[in-house]
Design a protein around this motif. Sequence first.
Motif, PDB file in Angstrom:
ATOM      1  N   ILE A  31       0.876  -1.170   0.000  1.00 56.94           N
ATOM      2  CA  ILE A  31       0.000   0.000   0.000  1.00 56.94           C
ATOM      3  C   ILE A  31       0.913   1.219   0.000  1.00 56.94           C
ATOM      4  O   ILE A  31       1.718   1.395   0.916  1.00 56.94           O
ATOM      5  CB  ILE A  31      -0.927   0.023   1.221  1.00 56.94           C
ATOM      6  CG1 ILE A  31      -1.775  -1.256   1.274  1.00 56.94           C
ATOM      7  CG2 ILE A  31      -1.830   1.254   1.190  1.00 56.94           C
ATOM      8  CD1 ILE A  31      -2.586  -1.391   2.543  1.00 56.94           C
ATOM      9  N   PHE A  33       1.507   5.364  -0.264  1.00 53.88           N
ATOM     10  CA  PHE A  33       0.941   6.706  -0.099  1.00 53.88           C
ATOM     11  C   PHE A  33       1.890   7.727  -0.719  1.00 53.88           C
ATOM     12  O   PHE A  33       3.115   7.643  -0.549  1.00 53.88           O
ATOM     13  CB  PHE A  33       0.746   7.040   1.386  1.00 53.88           C
ATOM     14  CG  PHE A  33      -0.311   6.220   2.066  1.00 53.88           C
ATOM     15  CD1 PHE A  33      -1.655   6.510   1.915  1.00 53.88           C
ATOM     16  CD2 PHE A  33       0.044   5.133   2.862  1.00 53.88           C
ATOM     17  CE1 PHE A  33      -2.628   5.748   2.542  1.00 53.88           C
ATOM     18  CE2 PHE A  33      -0.916   4.362   3.486  1.00 53.88           C
ATOM     19  CZ  PHE A  33      -2.256   4.666   3.327  1.00 53.88           C
ATOM     20  N   MET A  51      -2.854   7.222  -3.275  1.00 54.36           N
ATOM     21  CA  MET A  51      -2.736   5.918  -2.632  1.00 54.36           C
ATOM     22  C   MET A  51      -2.887   4.850  -3.699  1.00 54.36           C
ATOM     23  O   MET A  51      -3.683   4.986  -4.636  1.00 54.36           O
ATOM     24  CB  MET A  51      -3.802   5.749  -1.559  1.00 54.36           C
ATOM     25  CG  MET A  51      -3.880   4.348  -0.964  1.00 54.36           C
ATOM     26  SD  MET A  51      -5.231   4.197   0.229  1.00 54.36           S
ATOM     27  CE  MET A  51      -5.343   2.411   0.381  1.00 54.36           C
ATOM     28  N   SER A  53      -2.632   0.347  -4.384  1.00 56.16           N
ATOM     29  CA  SER A  53      -2.444  -1.032  -3.939  1.00 56.16           C
ATOM     30  C   SER A  53      -1.784  -1.812  -5.066  1.00 56.16           C
ATOM     31  O   SER A  53      -2.200  -1.721  -6.226  1.00 56.16           O
ATOM     32  CB  SER A  53      -3.788  -1.680  -3.592  1.00 56.16           C
ATOM     33  OG  SER A  53      -4.458  -0.953  -2.587  1.00 56.16           O
ATOM     34  N   VAL A 114       3.533  -0.996   4.009  1.00 57.01           N
ATOM     35  CA  VAL A 114       3.016   0.347   3.783  1.00 57.01           C
ATOM     36  C   VAL A 114       4.213   1.227   3.428  1.00 57.01           C
ATOM     37  O   VAL A 114       5.181   1.311   4.194  1.00 57.01           O
ATOM     38  CB  VAL A 114       2.296   0.899   5.022  1.00 57.01           C
ATOM     39  CG1 VAL A 114       1.891   2.358   4.794  1.00 57.01           C
ATOM     40  CG2 VAL A 114       1.071   0.054   5.337  1.00 57.01           C
ATOM     41  N   ALA A 352      -6.262   2.959  -5.718  1.00 55.67           N
ATOM     42  CA  ALA A 352      -6.343   3.131  -4.272  1.00 55.67           C
ATOM     43  C   ALA A 352      -6.863   1.875  -3.582  1.00 55.67           C
ATOM     44  O   ALA A 352      -6.378   1.481  -2.531  1.00 55.67           O
ATOM     45  CB  ALA A 352      -7.236   4.325  -3.933  1.00 55.67           C
TER      46      ALA A 352
END
Length: 363
Positions: A31, A33, A51, A53, A114, A352
């Motif tokens: 993920i 950002f 964002m 994935s 992340v 996202a």
Amino acid sequence: MASAHHDTPPTDSVDGARFDVVLAGSVFFDIVFTDLHGSPSAGTEVWAEGMGSTPGGIANLAVAASRLGLTTSLASVFGDDVYGRWCWELLEEHEGIDLSRSRRFENWHTAVTVSVAQDGDRSMITHGHPSPISSDALLGDGVSSRTALAELGAMTSLEQEPWWLRAAAHGTRIFADVGWDDTGVWDRAVLEPLSSCYAFMPNEREGVEYTRTSSPLAAARALAEHVPIVVVTCGKDGAIGIDSATGQEVRVPAVPVRALDATGAGDVFGASFVLGSLRDWPLEQRLQFSALCSALAVQQFGGSLAAPGWGDIADWWDATRASGDAELTERYGFLQDVLPSERPGAVRRAEATFRLVDHFPGV
């Protein structure tokens, strides 16, 4: 959202090889950002404008190779959770990657990372568990591939040679990189298997630390004593390549772009260099092409799904010629001869989020 079709394989062939590239390692659910409103700190909340994935880890290399038309086989372990099932479906169905050597395990969850992209770099937080089976076990019955991408130091079995050393003994060309040494030791013993490799592609910090030298060029020259081809990537300063057989030294600059996320740029560079090597391009052309592909990747976010396809490369070439940039047009004139005659469709980019019903209608 178009699926990628990889229909521009290299022009030469090796008898009996089923794949152009085989690779093994861990797949992560990433993920990412981007465009943060500020820097995260304790007790605060920071919003991000972007964002995405995407499959990460070894999937970065696999997707980059497949999008350039290399028939690609990946040996990895996937969890039976939603993240693992989504990564499997995307890699196999959308990216055309062979997963026949991969395994799914019940009650084992996919590792999650992340990644926060900020100021040209990124920070990552990861949670996961050791794989229930080694890469050596997944590839225990041999490798049928013209090349393999491997990481030095990632020897998962202490009782036998790692899978890629066995593959090298049977004629597979090994393109190696090396992971970051968070111990700070930079043990030179990690480099011992280079005698079985065709190419070694560390970044400048890794090259300098392992060779105890003071510059990327000095590191490349030291490493060229151990392996036929050395490439040291230098980020915004481009890359250095040395052919130890001829003594040729080449330095190419980076392609100027607005960088959004550097995740996976090194993997794109490596996969692009493999393509050029399989096509027997001159060393400088291989480096120029790899520098371009990695530059196109950092304009997107999300590691694997940032990798360019041939359509992205063709679009960049058209825009560069139209801009009148004489220097770039001269450097990349070889693209006229290597671009596919029919322009491929768009490749998939990170989103996202995703709806379960789109991927698992029975859920």
